[in-house]
Enzyme design. Structure first.
Site, short mmCIF file in Angstrom:
data_model
loop_
_atom_site.label_atom_id
_atom_site.label_comp_id
_atom_site.label_asym_id
_atom_site.label_seq_id
_atom_site.Cartn_x
_atom_site.Cartn_y
_atom_site.Cartn_z
N ASN A 1 -44.71 6.85 81.38
CA ASN A 1 -45.05 7.86 82.36
C ASN A 1 -45.59 9.07 81.61
O ASN A 1 -44.85 10.01 81.30
CB ASN A 1 -43.82 8.25 83.19
CG ASN A 1 -44.12 9.39 84.17
OD1 ASN A 1 -45.24 9.56 84.59
ND2 ASN A 1 -43.10 10.16 84.49
N MET B 1 -49.87 8.58 85.80
CA MET B 1 -48.46 8.88 85.99
C MET B 1 -47.78 7.71 86.67
O MET B 1 -48.41 6.95 87.39
CB MET B 1 -48.29 10.13 86.83
CG MET B 1 -46.85 10.64 86.89
SD MET B 1 -46.61 11.85 88.18
CE MET B 1 -46.63 10.76 89.61
N CYS B 2 -46.47 7.64 86.47
CA CYS B 2 -45.72 6.51 87.02
C CYS B 2 -44.34 6.96 87.45
O CYS B 2 -43.83 8.00 87.04
CB CYS B 2 -45.56 5.40 85.98
SG CYS B 2 -47.11 4.80 85.30
N GLY B 3 -43.72 6.10 88.27
CA GLY B 3 -42.29 6.16 88.49
C GLY B 3 -41.70 5.02 87.70
O GLY B 3 -42.04 3.85 87.92
#
Length: 619
Positions: free
Chosen positions: A75, A1-3
């Site tokens: 994401n 997951m990412c921002g």
């Protein structure tokens, strides 16, 4: 997951700036790697910023660029559709496929194949355009905003609620398709034009029913001229309300009141046994995809040393049927020497409200007059005075559920994490963190659920080992949630109301509406809330194969709302619970998180869930 974040300015002379408060929240989501890339052309500039939570394969910093300068901010998780090896990083796999795309149709074909949650931003350098969007359920957050200056546009996973500021009005990107921003043509005209490529079931015509509400006049949103679309990766819902075969007619002749009755009914119906086993198989595989292939070599913090006895998977856990089934299935696929964290949140009632208690009488079975699950009903005032102030309904059912799990899997270490929240801490963290994460949603319901999920996902509480209580903080990066079960299997009280008023036809329409609006009501918010802890929300009940299976069934195979609460709603899931060896938890009535955790009791009891929530407004 990412921002992930992208700032666009249709003036190469103006610098793209990522505001500090946005960067901080993006970094919370991605503690393992942060990087910015700037792309500048003659008449526009773009800032791409990505902050990575390492979840699979080799740590891959983002934004990720290919040899042609195309840039991907991803994401998401690829759980199917595109082949991703156990040791591969899915961001690399996705950009490899996108790099081969020669036209928009190719790109849409790639995205249509992906099974799993995602939001993305993709800059095609040669075409000077930006593609972006969310998966069809909106399981990953993506917000958009147009600044006060014409030609300024921002996409981000999370933002902030700023007091008295109209300069950045944030909205969730509608999960109705993916979008294309042609930077070259926009820079020539000085205005932003977004093209929509909608999700459509194979063979259907795309609908023109989309809204540009909230976008300023300097931005236009239009359907793409080529009529291109993405194909839904799930089957359309079975809307039958009359059986073709008389043997398939809904059976209203039996009476079910307990888990033993469910077991007896299951044994008598070969067809139900087949459906139950199919549901267990597809749901078990969905859980397996979400709890395996994790990088057990690193922790939430890149500076911490991993502990061998530390859980890598946690479950938002109330002891209700949805979370109990996830726990049983996770137990199948997680190494037996690894603990599983069961995150159970409770809010402390004020003394005045504790003493008031609940005036509801204990529920009795109408057939035999016996008390049904004394511990799972509303706590009376006398109970409150003599019990721990955090013994809310979800805490009581959670403890009971823990005992059931221990019987099914006695060798597993189950960490039942009692997360106790005072009103003072709730107020403090709502103002500092939660109100920004819930934004742009703003209702009383968003406040209640957002706060409850934030504290639960933080995982800071107490674990009891015998008579000893120990402080415990869950560092599990994967957080399983049961969202999606009620929406598909008629678990809410409003489904009973619709069935009572409009029969099966009305219920089918209600369930179709539930699934269609889940992206705007729940999932973006929950992703922002859980992601704030450097953890990833995963939704097994919304796995594409699970949804396709449930969509293929007529409604009467999934639920029978002529039966009492605790039985009729989510009937198929309750039968699966019995098949998996669960007992009393299989017949627990639905209790919403805001009521089970008692957060709703802390605030104004006269509020409606849909009211605007003043507590979310920053001063």
């Amino acid at each position: 997951m990412c921002g992930i974040c992208c700032v666009v300015n249709l003036s190469a002379s103006s610098q793209c700036v990522l505001q500090k408060h946005v960067r901080e929240k993006l970094q919370n989501r991605g503690p393992h790697s942060s990087r910015d890339i700037t792309e500048t052309a003659s008449r526009y500039s773009c800032l791409f910023s990505s902050h990575v939570l390492h979840m699979r394969g080799v740590l891959t910093p983002q934004p990720l660029q290919d040899d042609d300068g195309n840039t991907l901010l991803w994401n998401g998780e690829v759980f199917g559709g595109l082949p991703v090896g156990a040791e591969e990083n899915d961001t690399k796999v996705v950009i490899q496929h996108l790099s081969l795309c020669k036209n928009p149709s190719d790109l849409l074909s790639v995205l249509s194949q992906v099974k799993g949650p995602w939001s993305f931003i993709y800059y095609s350098k040669v075409n000077q355009c930006i593609w972006f969007g969310r998966d069809f359920f909106g399981r990953r957050s993506l917000l958009w905003s147009c600044g006060s200056e014409e030609g300024s546009f921002t996409l981000t996973s999370v933002s902030s609620r700023l007091p008295d500021s109209d300069s950045s009005k944030w909205l969730e990107v509608p999960a109705v398709g993916v979008y294309r921003l042609d930077l070259k043509s926009c820079s020539q005209g000085g205005k932003l034009k977004l093209e929509l490529y909608p999700w459509v079931y194979l063979g259907d015509e795309p609908s023109n029913d989309f809204s540009s509400e909230g976008l300023p006049s300097s931005v236009s949103l239009v359907m793409n001229n080529a009529g291109l679309q993405l194909n839904f990766p799930v089957n359309p819902m079975n809307t039958s309300i009359q059986a073709v075969d008389s043997n398939d007619e809904p059976n209203h002749t039996f009476s079910l009141t307990s888990s033993d009755d469910l077991k007896e009914f299951l044994l008598k119906s070969t067809k139900k046994q087949e459906l139950v086993r199919s549901l267990i198989d597809v749901l078990s595989e969905a859980v397996r995809r979400r709890v395996q292939s994790l990088p057990y070599t690193d922790n939430v913090s890149p500076t911490e040393t991993p502990k061998s006895d530390e859980a890598q998977v946690a479950i938002l856990f109330s002891g209700g049927i949805d979370s109990m089934i996830l726990a049983v299935l996770a137990d199948r696929h997680i190494p037996p020497d690894k603990p599983i964290d069961l995150l159970n949140v409770a809010f402390k009632l004020q003394e005045r409200k504790m003493n008031q208690g609940s005036k509801k009488k204990q529920h009795k079975n109408k057939n035999n007059g016996e008390h049904v699950n004394v511990s799972v009903n509303d706590i009376t005032s006398s109970d409150q005075r003599t019990s721990n102030c955090f013994d809310v309904p979800d805490r009581i059912t959670g403890r009971a559920g823990l005992q059931e799990l221990k019987k099914i899997s006695s060798s597993r270490k189950w960490n039942f994490v009692e997360i106790n929240v005072t009103q003072e801490e709730l107020k403090e963290m709502r103002e500092k963190r939660i109100c920004h994460l819930v934004h742009p949603l703003d209702t009383v319901l968003d406040d209640s659920i957002g706060c409850a999920v934030w504290f639960a996902a933080r995982g800071t509480g107490i674990v009891s080992e015998g008579a000893e209580e120990k402080d415990h903080t869950s560092n599990a990066k994967v957080v399983l949630t049961g969202i999606g079960a009620d929406e598909q299997l008629a678990g809410y009280s409003r489904h009973r109301v619709r069935f009572k008023n409009s029969g099966l036809e009305g219920l089918v329409k209600e369930l179709a509406m539930e699934l269609g609006r889940i992206s705007s009501r729940n999932l973006g918010r929950d992703d922002r809330i859980i992601g704030d802890h450097g953890k990833e929300a995963r939704f097994p009940y919304l796995d594409e194969d699970v949804v396709s299976f449930l969509n293929s069934l007529p409604v009467w195979e999934k639920a029978d709302l002529s039966l009492p609460r605790g039985i009729g709603e989510k009937l198929l899931l309750r039968l699966a619970a019995v098949e998996l060896g669960l007992g009393p938890s299989a017949v627990l009535p639905k209790r919403a998180m805001q009521f089970g955790s008692r957060i709703a009791k802390l605030e104004n009891n006269h509020e409606k869930a849909s009211d605007k929530c003043n507590r979310l407004v920053t001063s």
